[in-house]
Design an enzyme around this catalytic site. Structure first.
Site, mmCIF file in Angstrom:
data_model
loop_
_atom_site.group_PDB
_atom_site.id
_atom_site.type_symbol
_atom_site.label_atom_id
_atom_site.label_comp_id
_atom_site.label_asym_id
_atom_site.label_seq_id
_atom_site.Cartn_x
_atom_site.Cartn_y
_atom_site.Cartn_z
ATOM 1 N N ASN A 13 0.868 -1.334 -0.106
ATOM 2 C CA ASN A 13 -0.141 0.169 0.020
ATOM 3 C C ASN A 13 0.840 1.158 -0.080
ATOM 4 O O ASN A 13 1.457 1.579 0.965
ATOM 5 C CB ASN A 13 -0.922 0.126 1.335
ATOM 6 C CG ASN A 13 -1.765 1.268 1.260
ATOM 7 O OD1 ASN A 13 -1.645 2.080 0.591
ATOM 8 N ND2 ASN A 13 -2.134 1.609 2.467
ATOM 9 N N LYS A 15 0.331 4.235 -0.464
ATOM 10 C CA LYS A 15 -0.382 5.653 0.011
ATOM 11 C C LYS A 15 -0.076 6.646 -0.949
ATOM 12 O O LYS A 15 0.044 6.404 -2.008
ATOM 13 C CB LYS A 15 -0.033 5.863 1.284
ATOM 14 C CG LYS A 15 -0.154 4.414 2.210
ATOM 15 C CD LYS A 15 0.166 4.660 3.802
ATOM 16 C CE LYS A 15 -0.108 3.642 4.597
ATOM 17 N NZ LYS A 15 0.166 3.457 5.941
ATOM 18 N N HIS A 105 -9.425 1.843 4.704
ATOM 19 C CA HIS A 105 -8.192 2.209 5.640
ATOM 20 C C HIS A 105 -8.363 3.142 6.687
ATOM 21 O O HIS A 105 -9.022 4.054 6.333
ATOM 22 C CB HIS A 105 -7.218 2.566 4.531
ATOM 23 C CG HIS A 105 -5.739 2.446 5.115
ATOM 24 N ND1 HIS A 105 -5.427 3.470 6.026
ATOM 25 C CD2 HIS A 105 -4.618 1.627 4.800
ATOM 26 C CE1 HIS A 105 -4.142 3.055 6.366
ATOM 27 N NE2 HIS A 105 -3.982 1.901 5.653
ATOM 28 N N GLU A 107 -6.813 5.494 7.460
ATOM 29 C CA GLU A 107 -6.402 6.657 7.169
ATOM 30 C C GLU A 107 -7.584 7.620 6.537
ATOM 31 O O GLU A 107 -7.653 8.920 6.557
ATOM 32 C CB GLU A 107 -4.986 7.028 6.239
ATOM 33 C CG GLU A 107 -3.746 6.335 7.064
ATOM 34 C CD GLU A 107 -2.611 6.125 6.628
ATOM 35 O OE1 GLU A 107 -2.685 6.039 5.321
ATOM 36 O OE2 GLU A 107 -1.644 5.529 7.140
ATOM 37 N N GLU A 177 -5.878 -4.172 10.844
ATOM 38 C CA GLU A 177 -5.056 -3.044 10.896
ATOM 39 C C GLU A 177 -5.093 -2.383 12.189
ATOM 40 O O GLU A 177 -5.950 -1.394 12.111
ATOM 41 C CB GLU A 177 -4.857 -2.324 9.657
ATOM 42 C CG GLU A 177 -4.620 -2.974 8.440
ATOM 43 C CD GLU A 177 -3.902 -2.181 7.468
ATOM 44 O OE1 GLU A 177 -2.753 -2.427 7.126
ATOM 45 O OE2 GLU A 177 -4.387 -0.413 7.262
ATOM 46 N N GLY A 183 2.204 2.713 10.823
ATOM 47 C CA GLY A 183 3.078 3.672 10.623
ATOM 48 C C GLY A 183 3.851 4.247 11.806
ATOM 49 O O GLY A 183 4.573 5.435 12.047
ATOM 50 N N SER A 223 3.062 -1.647 10.480
ATOM 51 C CA SER A 223 4.533 -1.868 10.638
ATOM 52 C C SER A 223 5.204 -3.106 10.581
ATOM 53 O O SER A 223 6.100 -3.513 11.271
ATOM 54 C CB SER A 223 4.811 -1.200 12.203
ATOM 55 O OG SER A 223 4.359 0.067 12.269
#
Ligand code: PGA
Length: 269
Positions: A13, A15, A105, A107, A177, A183, A223
């Site tokens: 991914n 991003k 996701h 985010e 996730e 991250g 991560s």
């Protein structure tokens, strides 16, 4: 070709990283690294998916021609077309050569206000367009500290797949996730990941039956690095990874793919 049932899978991914040129360069290098195949020597292979930003999708599709690498969108709108400035639809992604799409996701959930209802409509839209949705669920640190992890995971899973069939589930992928692991460098311990995956599989079994749940691919994301992937994949309910930071360098992503291929031989070692 779509992934096989519970085949190990590694999803990059990217991003908001990589231009058209950088996309082509990355994929050329990845193909070189995989020239010997990402097989484990006994017929098993890791299924590879790369999700570039929208403008790089045509270059990515071109760069993976003849290779066992699928291309994914990072998001889609639920309508097939219409007055939705800045959005991209499932049929558009499919026509561009995508076969997978990331949905929900964190985010987007937490940074851009995506709701469970929107995510549900996106899962339906992806399936209607013939794309495999990679549906993300996960708790925040606060929710974990408050012992709400299972409530949140069940709610997000049930809302995303509300009213769908076992066949829809078979055509989908789930990604656990935990928001606190994305991250941050704080990977979930393999035991935390396995516990959440086992719980999500039980949720799937409760609605869609044990057979559909047993065949449901559940990825871990947050991560992932070459140094921690093996321990995660050793757990039987962890079928692969959704990878951000460590997917931006071809050598590091290729080593994750290799670890996925190796896990085929000993899925429950
Ligand atoms: P990370 O991102 O690997 O950088 O934690 C994972 C993701 O957001 O899917």
């Amino acid at each position: 070709m779509p992934h096989k049932l519970r085949q190990p899978m590694m999803v990059a991914n990217w991003k908001m990283h990589k231009t058209v040129t950088q996309t082509a360069e990355f994929l050329a290098r990845l193909r070189k690294l995989q020239a010997g195949g990402n097989h484990n020597g006994s017929g098993g292979a890791c299924f590879v998916v790369v999700a570039p930003p929208f403008p790089s999708i045509p270059a990515a599709v071109e760069a993976v021609k003849g290779a066992d690498i699928a291309i994914a969108g990072q998001n889609l709108h639920w309508a097939p077309e219409g007055a939705y400035t800045g959005e991209v639809s499932g049929p558009m992604l499919a026509a561009a050569g995508c076969t997978y799409v990331i949905v929900g996701h964190s985010e987007r959930r937490h940074g851009l206000g995506e709701t469970d209802e929107m995510i549900h409509k996106k899962v339906r839209a992806a399936l209607a367009a013939g794309l495999t949705p990679i549906v993300c669920v996960g708790e925040t640190q606060e929710q974990r500290s408050g012992n709400e992890t299972e409530i949140i995971l069940r709610y997000q899973f049930e809302r995303a797949f509300w009213g769908m069939s076992a066949e829809d589930l078979r055509r989908s992928v789930l990604a656990y996730e935990p928001v606190w692991a994305i991250g941050t460098g704080n990977t979930a311990t393999p035991d935390i990941a396995e516990g959440a995956h086992r719980f999500l599989r039980r949720c799937a079994a409760g609605i869609f039956g044990p057979e559909a749940a047993a065949g449901f691919t559940i990825l871990y994301g947050g991560s992932i690095k070459p140094s921690n992937i093996r321990a995660l994949l050793e757990h039987p309910d962890v079928d692969g990874g959704l990878v951000g930071t460590a997917s931006l360098e071809p050598d590091s992503f290729a080593s994750l793919v290799q670890a996925g291929a190796k896990s085929v031989a000993s899925p429950s070692a």
